[in-house]
Design an enzyme around this catalytic site. Structure first.
Site, PDB file in Angstrom:
ATOM      1  N   ASP A 331     -16.355  17.165 -29.427  1.00 30.69           N
ATOM      2  CA  ASP A 331     -15.200  17.600 -28.650  1.00 30.69           C
ATOM      3  C   ASP A 331     -13.856  17.353 -29.324  1.00 30.69           C
ATOM      4  O   ASP A 331     -12.883  18.044 -29.025  1.00 30.69           O
ATOM      5  CB  ASP A 331     -15.222  16.933 -27.277  1.00 30.69           C
ATOM      6  CG  ASP A 331     -16.339  17.482 -26.399  1.00 30.69           C
ATOM      7  OD1 ASP A 331     -16.821  18.593 -26.689  1.00 30.69           O
ATOM      8  OD2 ASP A 331     -16.728  16.814 -25.432  1.00 30.69           O
ATOM      9  N   TYR A 416     -17.514  20.352 -19.025  1.00 28.87           N
ATOM     10  CA  TYR A 416     -17.494  18.937 -18.676  1.00 28.87           C
ATOM     11  C   TYR A 416     -16.083  18.413 -18.477  1.00 28.87           C
ATOM     12  O   TYR A 416     -15.157  18.793 -19.193  1.00 28.87           O
ATOM     13  CB  TYR A 416     -18.198  18.096 -19.745  1.00 28.87           C
ATOM     14  CG  TYR A 416     -19.615  17.764 -19.350  1.00 28.87           C
ATOM     15  CD1 TYR A 416     -19.872  16.883 -18.293  1.00 28.87           C
ATOM     16  CD2 TYR A 416     -20.701  18.340 -19.992  1.00 28.87           C
ATOM     17  CE1 TYR A 416     -21.162  16.590 -17.903  1.00 28.87           C
ATOM     18  CE2 TYR A 416     -22.007  18.055 -19.612  1.00 28.87           C
ATOM     19  CZ  TYR A 416     -22.220  17.173 -18.559  1.00 28.87           C
ATOM     20  OH  TYR A 416     -23.506  16.887 -18.162  1.00 28.87           O
TER      21      TYR A 416
END
Length: 712
Positions: A331, A416
């Site tokens: 990420d 998420y």
């Protein structure tokens, strides 16, 4: 108002994120460098030169410490600028300064990464996404109108890309999975995936490489259409899908739940990027790439932590469908801090929290303000920090509420949402914690799917995946000359002194000091000592070395085997804890470029350990890996709850003090028989009379009525 114990230190601004004006000045400076030929337009083509990111460049540690401790000048304020040179085929990082009015730029790419950065390592920009969506419409959806209508319905299709983009360095082939355009699209897969080759900087050379429909592969869109029309592929028959992923309340709200408020005013203060809270002081910031971080953390005026920061969040997925077979998300290569949006008052944070705006410049054409993207609040953690009720002999009660300060941001990266908390306790402990929520990533149910997860809706598989989170913990325990120690226990068979012929197994303390980086690289697949310490040569009153313990809370799954070529980009996850000697060129465990070239990463953390330097009496950095294994289940619909889905590290004083420092807190409560209603040692006793709140019941305590009484 609670009196502050210290004063805000303007020197903390050495760690402050760039201001809107600083971003703008750096942008304008780079635009004036005609030899660089840089565009700042958000729709810049991949074949052109694009100013992708501007972020704070934190000065070297030695210079900062000298400045903070009054022994050196203020370090020059500088920015890191990332430029994608599409015309030239490479990426460059520049150091630009001094701020706020820059006059120079210096190429630091080789210095930071010891390699050139080819343009293939770049992130996908908004400009490239626009081209990709245009290409997708022309080359895919304009050709499959009948399939869309009959198989997917009118609410199709939203794309969700899988990463990495290929299987070797230089690849840029992306599997795009498609979902219904509904709330929580991530759990509405339609059974259609397409692999795009967009390796060329020229869109005219892009192509569709593979198509996946209802468990079957096709070499092109035309082959799918032909097979579909000729009845040679099992057809997906569309039927309306319930809106099961919506987060709209299904029950009418009847009343608001408990609210926390500061009855007598805040006990903390925020000034710019500096926070004072009881005995604590620290600076905070938010990196566009890696996210939340705090610096110069002091307790009672003594520096404990130089830097505590998020480094990376990684997930590896399992599936039989093509996109998720290869999916390994890193990420920080997308931007963890980049996606810190406004926090919802009363839900994401307490209603009366202090909310802080941030500015960022990443893949935009001007700095963007993100309102209320950090919150700071004092919080009753819901259990006493310590307490004891004395039933035998000297009857008394002593306790203390566990009130702590929380610094929080929440980053929504695709499906998420990660909630990042840094928590400061009155016992001198600091906790870095992450919880995951948001939506699981899912795939269409085909033969063999249930080996990789559980069915969570009709034709929907919740795919098994790991969550690995890496934190950097630069502890300075009574200075920067520290050692790394471990402590544990073992049973030893001991002869009883008063009965030598009888033996008992008795726990013994086992202590060790690890002296090299390789010794202190504690792998996940080996037994780790239960107590891990960064310690000072200085001792407390009782002769023990002053130290802080690293207590890792983690439920991770298996790490990707090192035999896999992609593992180099996530080699930090091999270790539960790794201790290295501080180096200014080893600032991060990952990089902005790891996702798009996992096979030759710009930062391979394992190389930090390979030189096996001494860590005895050195400035030490701990790299902590935590996380959890997620096997999705029915209760992940509509989306994942935070309960049980997280991990972190607690930094706990261990012989650092001579006693628990919270004993000096004004929050302590002491009650003895006959003085149950006195306020002197129990602030709660008179709170209802002194406050204006109509909901506080009068304090009462009758705990001594049932105590044991000897000799009566």
């Amino acid at each position: 108002m609670h009196p502050l114990k210290g004063k805000h230190d303007p020197r903390s601004r050495v760690f402050a994120d760039l201001t809107q004006d600083e971003y703008t000045q750096v942008q304008r400076y780079m635009e004036r460098q005609k030899d660089l030929d840089i565009s700042t337009k958000q729709n810049t083509l991949p074949s052109e030169n694009f100013l992708f990111m501007i972020d704070l460049s934190v000065p070297n540690k030695a210079a900062v410490l000298a400045y903070l401790d009054g022994k050196g000048p203020k370090p020059e304020r500088q920015a890191t600028v990332v430029v994608f040179f599409g015309k030239r085929g490479y990426i460059k990082e520049y150091l630009v300064g001094p701020l706020p009015q820059p006059t120079y730029h210096r190429d630091v790419t080789q210095e930071r990464y010891q390699m050139d950065l080819p343009i293939s390592k770049r992130l996908v920009t908004v400009g490239e996404y626009n081209l990709l969506f245009s290409f997708m419409l022309k080359e895919v959806f304009n050709k499959i109108g009948v399939i869309v209508e009959e198989s997917f319905g009118e609410k199709c299709c939203d794309g969700f890309e899988q990463m990495p983009r290929g299987v070797r360095s230089g690849d840029r082939t992306t599997w795009m999975s498609f979902f219904r355009s509904m709330d929580g699209m991530y759990v509405h897969p339609v059974g259609f995936e397409v692999q795009f080759n967009h390796q060329s900087l020229n869109m005219s050379q892009w192509s569709v490489e593979r198509v996946f429909y209802n468990g079957h592969y096709f070499d092109s869109v035309d082959h799918l259409v032909t097979a579909y029309n000729e009845g040679k592929v099992p057809k997906i028959v569309y039927k309306p899908t319930p809106d099961y992923a919506s987060l709209k309340p299904r029950s009418k709200p009847l009343q608001v739940g408990p609210l926390q408020f500061n009855l007598e005013g805040s006990r903390y203060s925020v000034d710019n990027n500096h926070v004072l809270y009881l005995d604590w002081s620290f600076a905070f910031g938010l990196s566009s790439a890696s996210g939340m971080r705090v610096f110069d953390v002091r307790f009672k005026g003594e520096r404990i932590v130089y830097e505590l920061s998020v480094q990376e969040a990684m997930s590896v997925y399992g599936s039989v469908t093509p996109g998720m077979i290869v999916t390994k998300f890193l990420d920080a290569s997308i931007g963890i801090g980049r996606f810190a949006h406004e926090l919802t008052r009363g839900v994401d944070c307490p209603y009366q929290a202090t909310y802080v705006d941030t500015y960022r410049y990443i893949d935009v054409d001007q700095p963007i303000r993100f309102r209320n993207s950090i919150c700071i609040f004092e919080h009753n953690m819901g259990q006493p920090l310590r307490r004891h009720f004395a039933d035998f002999y000297h009857h008394s009660y002593g306790g203390m509420v566990n009130s702590a300060l929380v610094v929080r941001t929440i980053t929504a990266i695709g499906n998420y949402d990660y909630m990042w908390d840094f928590i400061f306790y009155q016992s001198g402990s600091v906790e870095a914690k992450v919880h995951a929520t948001g939506y699981i990533s899912s795939s269409y149910l085909v033969n063999g799917s249930l080996r990789h997860g559980h069915q969570v809706a009709e034709n929907v598989l919740g795919n098994i995946h790991t969550h690995f989170i890496n934190f950097k913990v630069d502890l300075d325990i009574v200075g920067v000359k520290n050692v790394f120690q471990t402590k544990d226990m073992e049973f030893v068979n001991v002869s009883l002194p008063w009965m030598p012929e009888h033996y008992a197994m008795v726990p013994h303390l086992v202590e060790n000091q690890l002296n090299t980086e390789q010794e202190a690289a504690l792998r996940y697949d080996t037994k780790t000592p239960r107590y891990l310490h960064i310690a000072s040569p200085k001792t407390n009153r009782w002769g023990h070395q002053r130290s802080y313990r690293l207590q890792v809370v983690s439920f991770t799954g298996e790490h990707l085997p090192e035999s896999q070529p992609e593992e180099k980009s996530m080699s930090w996850a091999r270790y539960k804890v790794a201790i290295t000697k501080h180096k200014d060129l080893e600032r991060t465990s990952s990089s902005l470029y790891s996702q798009n070239d996992m096979w030759s990463p710009a930062v391979d953390f394992s190389k930090y350990i390979a030189d096996n330097e001494s860590i005895e009496n050195e400035d030490l950095v701990a790299w902590i890996t935590t996380g959890f294994l997620h096997i999705p289940h029915a209760e992940d619909i509509p989306n994942t709850v935070t309960v049980g889905n997280g991990g972190g590290v607690v930094l706990r004083p261990h012989n650092y003090f001579d006693e628990d420092p919270s004993i000096n807190s004004a929050d302590g409560v002491s009650i003895i028989p006959g003085e149950e209603d006195k306020c002197e040692n129990n602030r709660m006793a008179c709170l209802s009379q002194e406050s204006c709140s109509p909901v506080l019941e009068p304090f009462s305590y009758d705990g001594f009525s049932g105590v044991m009484k000897f000799g009566d």
